[in-house]
Design a protein around this motif. Structure first.
Motif, mmCIF file in Angstrom:
data_model
loop_
_atom_site.group_PDB
_atom_site.id
_atom_site.type_symbol
_atom_site.label_atom_id
_atom_site.label_comp_id
_atom_site.label_asym_id
_atom_site.label_seq_id
_atom_site.Cartn_x
_atom_site.Cartn_y
_atom_site.Cartn_z
ATOM 1 N N UNK A 14 1.024 -1.204 -0.171
ATOM 2 C CA UNK A 14 0.070 0.057 0.017
ATOM 3 C C UNK A 14 0.920 1.327 0.110
ATOM 4 N N UNK A 15 0.839 2.154 -0.976
ATOM 5 C CA UNK A 15 1.528 3.206 -1.208
ATOM 6 C C UNK A 15 0.488 4.505 -0.729
ATOM 7 N N UNK A 16 1.141 5.260 0.088
ATOM 8 C CA UNK A 16 0.335 6.578 0.288
ATOM 9 C C UNK A 16 1.217 8.039 -0.230
ATOM 10 N N UNK A 17 0.625 8.796 -0.755
ATOM 11 C CA UNK A 17 1.504 9.923 -1.545
ATOM 12 C C UNK A 17 0.791 11.150 -0.567
ATOM 13 N N UNK A 42 10.777 1.208 2.122
ATOM 14 C CA UNK A 42 10.068 2.371 2.422
ATOM 15 C C UNK A 42 10.804 3.581 2.645
ATOM 16 N N UNK A 43 12.005 3.662 3.661
ATOM 17 C CA UNK A 43 12.614 4.641 4.163
ATOM 18 C C UNK A 43 13.449 5.231 2.769
ATOM 19 N N UNK A 44 13.907 4.437 1.740
ATOM 20 C CA UNK A 44 14.803 4.754 0.861
ATOM 21 C C UNK A 44 13.916 5.661 -0.337
ATOM 22 N N UNK A 45 12.545 4.933 -0.379
ATOM 23 C CA UNK A 45 11.756 5.903 -1.530
ATOM 24 C C UNK A 45 10.947 6.974 -0.699
ATOM 25 N N UNK A 46 10.730 7.293 0.415
ATOM 26 C CA UNK A 46 9.969 8.223 1.140
ATOM 27 C C UNK A 46 10.379 9.615 0.521
ATOM 28 N N UNK A 47 9.584 10.494 0.044
ATOM 29 C CA UNK A 47 10.074 11.754 -0.401
ATOM 30 C C UNK A 47 10.212 11.757 -1.976
ATOM 31 N N UNK A 74 12.364 5.270 -9.205
ATOM 32 C CA UNK A 74 11.942 4.409 -8.232
ATOM 33 C C UNK A 74 12.653 2.626 -8.343
ATOM 34 N N UNK A 75 12.327 2.407 -9.394
ATOM 35 C CA UNK A 75 12.743 0.896 -9.662
ATOM 36 C C UNK A 75 14.202 0.753 -9.302
ATOM 37 N N UNK A 76 14.875 1.857 -10.010
ATOM 38 C CA UNK A 76 16.325 1.794 -9.961
ATOM 39 C C UNK A 76 16.882 1.849 -8.414
ATOM 40 N N UNK A 77 16.387 2.675 -7.755
ATOM 41 C CA UNK A 77 16.684 2.702 -6.240
ATOM 42 C C UNK A 77 16.678 1.424 -5.557
ATOM 43 N N UNK A 78 15.580 0.840 -5.871
ATOM 44 C CA UNK A 78 15.436 -0.741 -5.294
ATOM 45 C C UNK A 78 16.275 -1.659 -5.749
ATOM 46 N N UNK A 79 16.509 -1.469 -7.123
ATOM 47 C CA UNK A 79 17.748 -2.568 -7.785
ATOM 48 C C UNK A 79 19.103 -2.216 -7.062
#
Ligand code: PGA
Ligand code: ZN
Length: 426
Positions: free
Chosen positions: A25-28, A77-82, A91-96
């Motif tokens: 679940x993603x919240x903006x 979650x902490x990496x993608x926040x913001x 977003x995908x590259x950050x997770x990879x």
């Protein structure tokens, strides 16, 4: 895009086989909330991205996904926040990068994909676009011809049939909804034929019937009979597509047709079997006609049959550009099955599709045998415009959810909706 990712949470839910899977679940920060659920295969390709399972035998026989859930909540979650959710590639590259492995084994492809899909959906929602239009742009208006798996065998059913999927392809219909109707009518005709013969009308994992048949050919014979009984012309209105998923019964000795007691065949003999079947039945597509290790066999088979039939690689390519590039170089097939969870993110899946387009190859967006009510792939296939979807039979709500979503999209597109057979135009 103005909105930013405010929170990402994962939870463990169940899939259509009653096994745990990941929901994200993603919240903006503009209040948008979107979620996505990850599917799971049974006849998986050897080189698929890793589906992280807990291995704790005390929970769900080891199949729990709490580690993947924790990875989403505590690492991703902490990496993608913001971050800007519309920057899917970033977003995908950050997770990879955070994962750092070739097969997503640190975070789990189920963790990464759940986030990737939920972020795409949140971004679409935030800009007020349906998912297919957000991912595909203004040109996204092609509805797919469905491949409907109405007889199940192989690892998807406990019966005497070696080949995993016998599918209907109502490619002669004038629209998606008429194609769906044809499929449903043939499905019901097939049910009465199977019932009248005194065989079981119980269904397998993807909602296809799973009767004990005298031999594998009987699957095609029954389907042709059902197409006629429903008032359609076999081949012209409704054709047959197959996914024998041969990797599942390839042994050191050869292709072991053990379930039907059909003996062991080598690569050339399997190819000869498909050649005969293409002559005997209205077959337009065969997926994984040979095993994922039989690259030279694939090349020989495609040279022989590729002009008459769509040859699809699933386990062979696992939606990975590394393998698809090899397939193109070696002319190993002329089409690719596309499964988001084989590679594990939305943007990498799109890269694989782009590679297919550049090669002039067809691509088919596909579900997994373990599914959820999430209809992401219905929007995705329209966005990608390939014109073919494989999403199971005409029963079981996790399959029907995709068909129903496609009906909604068709209705929304109205006169702009496009539908055409991939076979008559080729
Ligand atoms: P799976 O089967 O989801 O069990 O891998 C589907 C397929 O082989 O296409
Ligand atoms: Zn397959």
């Amino acid at each position: 895009m103005q909105a930013r990712i405010a929170a990402i949470n994962a939870m463990e839910i169940l899939d259509s086989r009653g096994n745990p899977t990941v929901r994200v679940i993603v919240r903006l920060d503009d209040g948008t909330i979107a979620q996505a659920s990850v599917p799971s295969g049974a006849s998986t390709g050897e080189y698929e991205a890793l589906e992280l399972r807990d291995g704790d035998k005390k929970r769900y026989g080891g199949k729990g996904v709490l580690k993947a859930v924790t990875n989403v909540n505590e690492l991703i979650a902490p990496k993608l926040k913001g971050m800007d959710p519309s920057r899917q590639g970033e977003v995908d590259r950050t997770m990879l990068d955070l994962d750092g492995t070739a097969d997503k084994s640190k975070l789990g492809a189920n963790a990464v994909l759940g986030v990737s899909m939920a972020v795409a959906r949140a971004a679409a929602q935030s800009c007020g676009l349906p998912l297919y239009a957000y991912l595909g742009g203004a040109g996204a208006r092609r509805l797919p011809v469905p491949m409907m798996n109405v007889i199940n065998g192989g690892t998807h059913a406990d019966n005497s049939v070696d080949f995993q999927e016998f599918m209907l392809m109502p490619h002669g219909a004038p629209s998606f909804s008429e194609s769906l109707r044809a499929g449903a009518e043939v499905f019901h005709a097939l049910k009465s034929i199977i019932h009248k013969r005194g065989m079981s009308t119980g269904v397998g994992d993807e909602g296809g019937f799973a009767p004990d048949l005298p031999n594998n050919e009987a699957g095609c014979e029954l389907i042709v009979e059902a197409i006629k009984a429903a008032g359609y012309a076999p081949g012209k209105d409704v054709a047959i597509a197959l996914d024998p998923a041969t990797s599942a019964f390839a042994t050191d000795a050869g292709y072991d047709l053990a379930k039907s007691k059909g003996g062991v065949k080598n690569s050339a003999e399997m190819t000869a079997l498909w050649e005969k079947w293409i002559g005997d039945f209205p077959i337009v597509s065969i997926e994984d006609p040979l095993s994922e290790h039989d690259w030279s066999g694939f090349t020989a088979l495609t040279a022989k049959l590729g002009g008459r039939c769509q040859i699809v690689g699933d386990d062979l390519y696992v939606t990975n550009t590394r393998f698809v590039a090899r397939g193109i170089k070696e002319s190993a097939s002329n089409a690719v099955l596309i499964k988001l969870n084989q590679i594990g993110s939305v943007s990498e899946t799109i890269e694989t599709i782009e590679m297919c387009r550049r090669a002039g190859w067809r691509y088919i967006v596909s579900h997994r045998s373990g599914e959820t009510e999430d209809s992401f792939i219905a929007d995705f296939v329209v966005a990608m415009g390939g014109g073919q979807i494989k999403t199971g039979s005409l029963c079981r709500s996790e399959r029907i959810a995709k068909y129903n979503r496609l009906l909604e999209i068709e209705r929304e597109l109205g006169a702009a909706a496009q539908f055409e057979s991939p076979f008559t135009t080729a």
